[in-house]
Each structure stands twice: as structure tokens, then as C-alpha cells.
Design a protein around this motif. Sequence first.
Motif, mmCIF file in Angstrom:
data_model
loop_
_atom_site.group_PDB
_atom_site.id
_atom_site.type_symbol
_atom_site.label_atom_id
_atom_site.label_comp_id
_atom_site.label_asym_id
_atom_site.label_seq_id
_atom_site.Cartn_x
_atom_site.Cartn_y
_atom_site.Cartn_z
ATOM 1 N N GLY A 124 37.116 25.580 35.872
ATOM 2 C CA GLY A 124 36.666 27.002 35.267
ATOM 3 C C GLY A 124 36.903 28.034 36.239
ATOM 4 O O GLY A 124 36.605 29.164 36.134
ATOM 5 N N GLY A 125 37.773 27.720 37.199
ATOM 6 C CA GLY A 125 38.077 28.701 38.140
ATOM 7 C C GLY A 125 39.132 30.054 37.495
ATOM 8 O O GLY A 125 39.763 30.077 36.602
ATOM 9 N N TYR A 126 39.177 31.088 38.391
ATOM 10 C CA TYR A 126 39.575 32.194 37.813
ATOM 11 C C TYR A 126 40.164 33.095 38.995
ATOM 12 O O TYR A 126 39.990 32.822 40.015
ATOM 13 N N GLY A 127 41.344 34.303 38.328
ATOM 14 C CA GLY A 127 41.644 34.782 39.735
ATOM 15 C C GLY A 127 41.912 36.541 39.223
ATOM 16 O O GLY A 127 41.218 36.829 38.082
ATOM 17 N N MET A 128 42.847 36.956 39.636
ATOM 18 C CA MET A 128 43.128 38.327 39.533
ATOM 19 C C MET A 128 44.796 38.561 39.325
ATOM 20 O O MET A 128 45.110 39.628 39.225
ATOM 21 N N THR A 129 45.371 37.524 38.835
ATOM 22 C CA THR A 129 46.660 37.604 38.481
ATOM 23 C C THR A 129 46.819 37.774 36.870
ATOM 24 O O THR A 129 45.769 37.788 36.091
ATOM 25 N N PRO A 130 47.939 37.947 36.053
ATOM 26 C CA PRO A 130 47.762 38.135 34.675
ATOM 27 C C PRO A 130 47.260 37.187 33.571
ATOM 28 O O PRO A 130 46.911 37.650 32.760
ATOM 29 N N VAL A 131 47.253 36.115 34.020
ATOM 30 C CA VAL A 131 46.332 35.008 33.321
ATOM 31 C C VAL A 131 45.236 34.614 34.294
ATOM 32 O O VAL A 131 44.902 33.818 34.796
ATOM 33 N N PRO A 132 44.043 35.659 34.064
ATOM 34 C CA PRO A 132 42.938 35.438 34.946
ATOM 35 C C PRO A 132 42.129 33.941 34.904
ATOM 36 O O PRO A 132 41.802 33.287 35.986
ATOM 37 N N ASP A 133 42.018 33.786 33.533
ATOM 38 C CA ASP A 133 41.255 32.546 33.488
ATOM 39 C C ASP A 133 42.202 31.173 33.717
ATOM 40 O O ASP A 133 43.214 31.171 32.563
ATOM 41 N N HIS A 134 42.189 30.443 34.555
ATOM 42 C CA HIS A 134 43.381 29.460 34.711
ATOM 43 C C HIS A 134 43.460 28.500 33.958
ATOM 44 O O HIS A 134 44.516 27.630 33.578
ATOM 45 N N PRO A 139 46.031 46.692 28.135
ATOM 46 C CA PRO A 139 46.451 45.091 28.498
ATOM 47 C C PRO A 139 47.020 44.742 30.005
ATOM 48 O O PRO A 139 47.085 43.855 30.230
ATOM 49 N N ALA A 140 47.430 45.979 30.442
ATOM 50 C CA ALA A 140 47.854 45.785 31.829
ATOM 51 C C ALA A 140 47.010 45.446 33.032
ATOM 52 O O ALA A 140 47.100 44.750 34.005
ATOM 53 N N MET A 141 45.646 45.546 32.590
ATOM 54 C CA MET A 141 44.709 45.348 33.669
ATOM 55 C C MET A 141 44.163 44.168 33.292
ATOM 56 O O MET A 141 43.635 43.549 32.554
ATOM 57 N N THR A 142 43.884 43.478 34.700
ATOM 58 C CA THR A 142 43.261 42.057 34.701
ATOM 59 C C THR A 142 41.939 42.193 35.205
ATOM 60 O O THR A 142 41.166 43.304 34.961
ATOM 61 N N SER A 143 41.324 41.155 35.992
ATOM 62 C CA SER A 143 39.936 41.130 36.248
ATOM 63 C C SER A 143 39.641 42.458 37.119
ATOM 64 O O SER A 143 40.337 43.019 37.922
ATOM 65 N N VAL A 144 38.457 42.687 37.173
ATOM 66 C CA VAL A 144 37.738 43.837 38.000
ATOM 67 C C VAL A 144 36.604 43.170 38.812
ATOM 68 O O VAL A 144 35.697 42.367 38.370
ATOM 69 N N TYR A 145 36.800 43.095 40.309
ATOM 70 C CA TYR A 145 36.025 42.585 41.094
ATOM 71 C C TYR A 145 35.518 43.500 42.104
ATOM 72 O O TYR A 145 35.831 44.214 42.725
ATOM 73 N N SER A 146 34.017 43.432 42.125
ATOM 74 C CA SER A 146 33.112 44.316 42.758
ATOM 75 C C SER A 146 32.401 43.635 43.669
ATOM 76 O O SER A 146 31.750 42.603 43.670
ATOM 77 N N VAL A 147 32.125 44.444 45.058
ATOM 78 C CA VAL A 147 31.408 43.638 46.032
ATOM 79 C C VAL A 147 30.306 44.767 46.597
ATOM 80 O O VAL A 147 30.724 45.799 46.551
ATOM 81 N N ASN A 148 29.117 44.294 46.976
ATOM 82 C CA ASN A 148 28.185 45.422 47.630
ATOM 83 C C ASN A 148 28.690 45.498 49.408
ATOM 84 O O ASN A 148 29.542 44.591 49.770
ATOM 85 N N LYS A 149 28.225 46.377 49.822
ATOM 86 C CA LYS A 149 28.701 46.680 51.362
ATOM 87 C C LYS A 149 28.579 45.534 52.140
ATOM 88 O O LYS A 149 29.158 45.213 53.175
ATOM 89 N N GLU A 150 27.205 45.041 51.961
ATOM 90 C CA GLU A 150 26.909 43.795 52.995
ATOM 91 C C GLU A 150 28.134 42.600 52.638
ATOM 92 O O GLU A 150 28.375 41.894 53.465
ATOM 93 N N ILE A 153 31.641 48.510 46.059
ATOM 94 C CA ILE A 153 33.287 48.828 46.152
ATOM 95 C C ILE A 153 33.916 47.808 45.059
ATOM 96 O O ILE A 153 33.573 46.652 45.044
ATOM 97 N N SER A 154 34.657 48.302 43.943
ATOM 98 C CA SER A 154 35.521 47.533 42.969
ATOM 99 C C SER A 154 37.031 47.632 43.541
ATOM 100 O O SER A 154 37.517 48.501 44.015
ATOM 101 N N MET A 155 37.466 46.729 42.884
ATOM 102 C CA MET A 155 38.919 46.471 42.972
ATOM 103 C C MET A 155 39.563 45.858 41.685
ATOM 104 O O MET A 155 38.924 44.905 41.128
ATOM 105 N N ALA A 156 40.962 46.320 41.243
ATOM 106 C CA ALA A 156 41.321 45.901 40.059
ATOM 107 C C ALA A 156 42.687 45.833 40.184
ATOM 108 O O ALA A 156 43.477 46.497 41.154
ATOM 109 N N THR A 157 43.248 44.911 39.364
ATOM 110 C CA THR A 157 44.743 44.927 39.602
ATOM 111 C C THR A 157 45.411 45.090 38.105
ATOM 112 O O THR A 157 45.126 44.641 37.116
ATOM 113 N N ILE A 158 46.696 45.772 38.228
ATOM 114 C CA ILE A 158 47.425 46.194 37.101
ATOM 115 C C ILE A 158 48.699 45.861 37.041
ATOM 116 O O ILE A 158 49.382 46.034 38.171
#
Length: 523
Positions: A143-153, A248-259, A291-296
Motif C-alpha cells: 500500500g505504499g505511495y509517493g508524490m509522482t503522477p501515479v501516487p498510489d503505487h 489533474p496536474a497536482m499529486t499528493s500534498v504532504y504536510s509536516v509540523n515544525k518538530e 509546512i506543506s509541499m505538493a508536486t505539480i
Amino acid sequence: MSLQLYQLFRHRFIPGAAALQHYGADTGGAQRALYGAVRISQPQEVAALIGLARCHGLALWPICGGRNFGYGTALPVRDGALIVDLSGLKGMQFHAESHTVTVEAGVTQGDLQHFLASNRLPYLVPTTGAGPHGSLIGNALDGGYGMTPVPDHFDGLSHFQGYWGNGSPMSDPLAELASPDMARRWPAGIGMNPRSLLRQGNLGIVTAATLQLAPRQPHARLIAIRWDSEQAFEKGMETLAGLQEVIPAMTSVYSVNKERLQATNGQLALRDPSMQCAARHEAQPARQEFISMATIFGPRHATAGACKDIRRQLEGARLLCLSRGQLALLGRLCGMLPAGLLSRSERLARLHRNARSLASALALLDGTPSHEFLKLAYAARQPAPQVHAGSDPAKDGQGILWFAPLIPLTPSGVRGGMALIRGILVRHGFDALLALTIRNPRAGIATIPLIFPKTQENARRAHACYQELVTACTQAGMPPYRLNIESMATLAGLRVAGEHPRLHACLKAALDPDDIIAPGRYG
């Protein structure tokens, strides 16, 4: 039985004690008794091994690389299993017309990157935080995933090959219609398709699958978002989830806290949970900085327009939209700053670390496996060591468990989920290193590491905390999407009805009647 295994595999059969020495290290401190291990060199050997295991009632635990860090590494759910090491299966075949590549079970992200580069094929590797040595098929099946255009591997795989637990070969409905090319293009097949039985399943052993490749996009962009408040972050997750549905160009959005960001960069001294000192955490305000990060991915005008649309829709956020060229330039500038200057100014050093983190995200746009994402696994060590392509957190003695619950993407859902998880972590003496990935417009996954100096006492505390997280989050409507080997029975005990186990038992009876394939796995 051992004699028969030796006759079949010779030196590629490893008896129990030697197998434990090679495969027994686990970042979570789990311990198992092993029957042994077999290293597979040809896919057809799996069929012979299944036949032998059925005759003797021997449980098989297939691994593609044994780097499932934080979820059990290479170890099985139950004692006494024979590890089936598929990492030696390295075959790859590119199919130009369908833009796919068939990979055997041992192919890693680094292997595929080398294959694509050597053949000048302009495609992205579906990367994960496991780095270049991370398995492609093993990660997808769990069930792994990432931030490339097919996020659910798993969604990127089709035309599976392998053997069910009853010894019969896996089939594809389209391939059996003399349409192997369409089987690679159309994972759904026609009619009843057993493909979905392989995701987090224990009914067979996959030896190969076809991977749908995404082309490199020269105008891909990275979006970095700093939220002005925790409330803006909670509301922004719902907004971004909605935008992901229509952009459709936006893939996963990944967010982390400061710590979490500080721990990844080696800036946060994590506490030892056995020290029983929660003062630093109790003194912290409830407010969290995220802080959040996304790929397009897409052509120039599509990516530029998507950046504008996202900027217009977000409130209480500061947004950067960086191209590949800008990220590369940022990396070069970071490399030019002299160490002496950074040592004299903490503010400049902090800016440098943040800029370097952004620059390292270039690997996400290029689909390049990076060992940089392994740094978090070493966060309990001070000073943090340099990670490299060969870094192995399990063999290096690092302590880490991953807890990954599903979170409803509403402001109240995000707020309640993060608060519940943080409270349990702090009470057990662990740093609350929070992260949330938007997986679809309605649900996200929080990826929470329990990181600790690896001692028996700390491992015991980590598993006690993990069990409470599983129970509390499931009862709150936020069950884990993926589990550590020690907690699969815990989740089974939380079921309010028994229909799913009965269905699973029926499938087992048909496809693995002797229950030899990974008994206990997600059962």
C-alpha cells in the motif's frame, strides 16, 4: 525438510540461526524464530517451493528486499516461517508502445533508475522514502505511495505474475484472451479480476508485475506552503483536497509540523522515552506550526495556471511555486555558502537548512530515488550521522515504528486526529513528529514515526504506545491503513462484525488451502 530444501536450493537455503542473523534485525525491536530462508533466483522456483511447503505444512514469508522499516523489516507475523527472499529476481522488460516496464520482484527504485538512464528512457521512478534500495513491487503490495503522477503505487501495477498458495499460477483475464499488450494498459481486466486480492494480501507470491511509467515533465513544479496558523492549516487541508480533485496536474500534498521538519534535519534532540521526562512537551503550547509541499506535473501553462489557482484559493498561507531550474539553482547556492559563515549566524544557518531541504525536493520532480529521506530514521542519534545509499536503519540499530491512520479531511477531522495522536505520543514519552498526506479528496494518511534509542525497554514502550494508537484511533473512526507485524492481531480484535474474516477464510480455502502464505498477515 531442511535436506529437501538444501537439495533444491543448495547454498541458497539458509538454516534458522544463520537466517536470523541475516534477516532478524528490526527497527521496531521485534523478535521471531525462523525456520530459515531461501534466496530465489528463478521465478519458477517459487512453484516448487510452494509444493514442498504444502507437503510439510511450512509457512512461507515472501520479501522483495526486506527493507519494510517501521513495519517489521523482513520479519514475519508469526514464528517458524521460512523467509522467501525474492530480491535476486532482477529482470526488467520495457514495452515502448504501452509506456510500461515489466519488473521482477527484486527490482529496486535504484535498479529502475539505472535501467531508464542506461536506455535513455524519459520516465519517472515511483519513488518513496525508502531510498534507492527500496523495492518497487513490495512497496506497492503493502500500500505504499509517493508524490509522482501515479501516487498510489499499487494503482500503477498490472499483469501480475506469480503463484497462489495452492500452487496454481496467477492469471490475467486480458492476457488469457491473447491480449498481453492490453493487459499492461488496462489493470482492471474484464469480468472478475483477482488483482485486488494481492494488495496487503496473503494468498500468493508475486514474482513480477507490469509498472505503468509516467513521463518526465520538464515544467514540473514544487509548491511549498507555510501556514500562518494551525487553524489555517486545518482549513487548508480541506481546500487543497478539493483542488486536488479538479486540478489533474497536482499529486499528493504532504504536510509536516515544525518538530518533524527539525528532526529530519537533525535540529531536534529527541528524548529517550525511558527517561520519563515529559516536561519539555508539556511546556509546549498546543499550537502547531505546519509546512506543506505538493508536486505539480504537466506542461508549462498548466503548471503555471495551477500555481495561480492554488494561491488564489488558500487563505492564511504563504506559498512558493518553484520550477526544476529554480530548485537546482537553490541547491547550487546552498553549496556555495562557506561553513564558517554558517557557524557564526544561527539565523543564516537555519535559512540554509530550510533552503537545502527545498533543494533536495528536486528529486521528487525528477522521480529520482534519494537516500535523503532516510535521515529521519536516524533522528535519535546525536549528532545525526550522514546517510548514504547503503544506509540500513535496521542493521544500524535504529529504533523506529510507523503508525499510519486514515484521517477525514475536514477541519474538525484534522484537528481532532492530530490532537488525539499527539496526546498519546506525549503521554508515552515520544516526540510528536506529525505528518499528513492528502490521499484523495476526502481522506488523508497521517504518517507518524515513533523514534527511540533502540533498547528492549524503549521497544516495549514503543509497542505499548503503538497499540494504544491503533485502538484509540480506530475507535475514533480513524483506523490505520497499514500495520506493523506486531499489531495485525490488535486490529482484528477491534472488528465489530465477523463478515470480513469469513470472506477471507473462504478465499484462503480456495487459493491457499494449507495456509502457508504469510499466515497472520492482515488477517
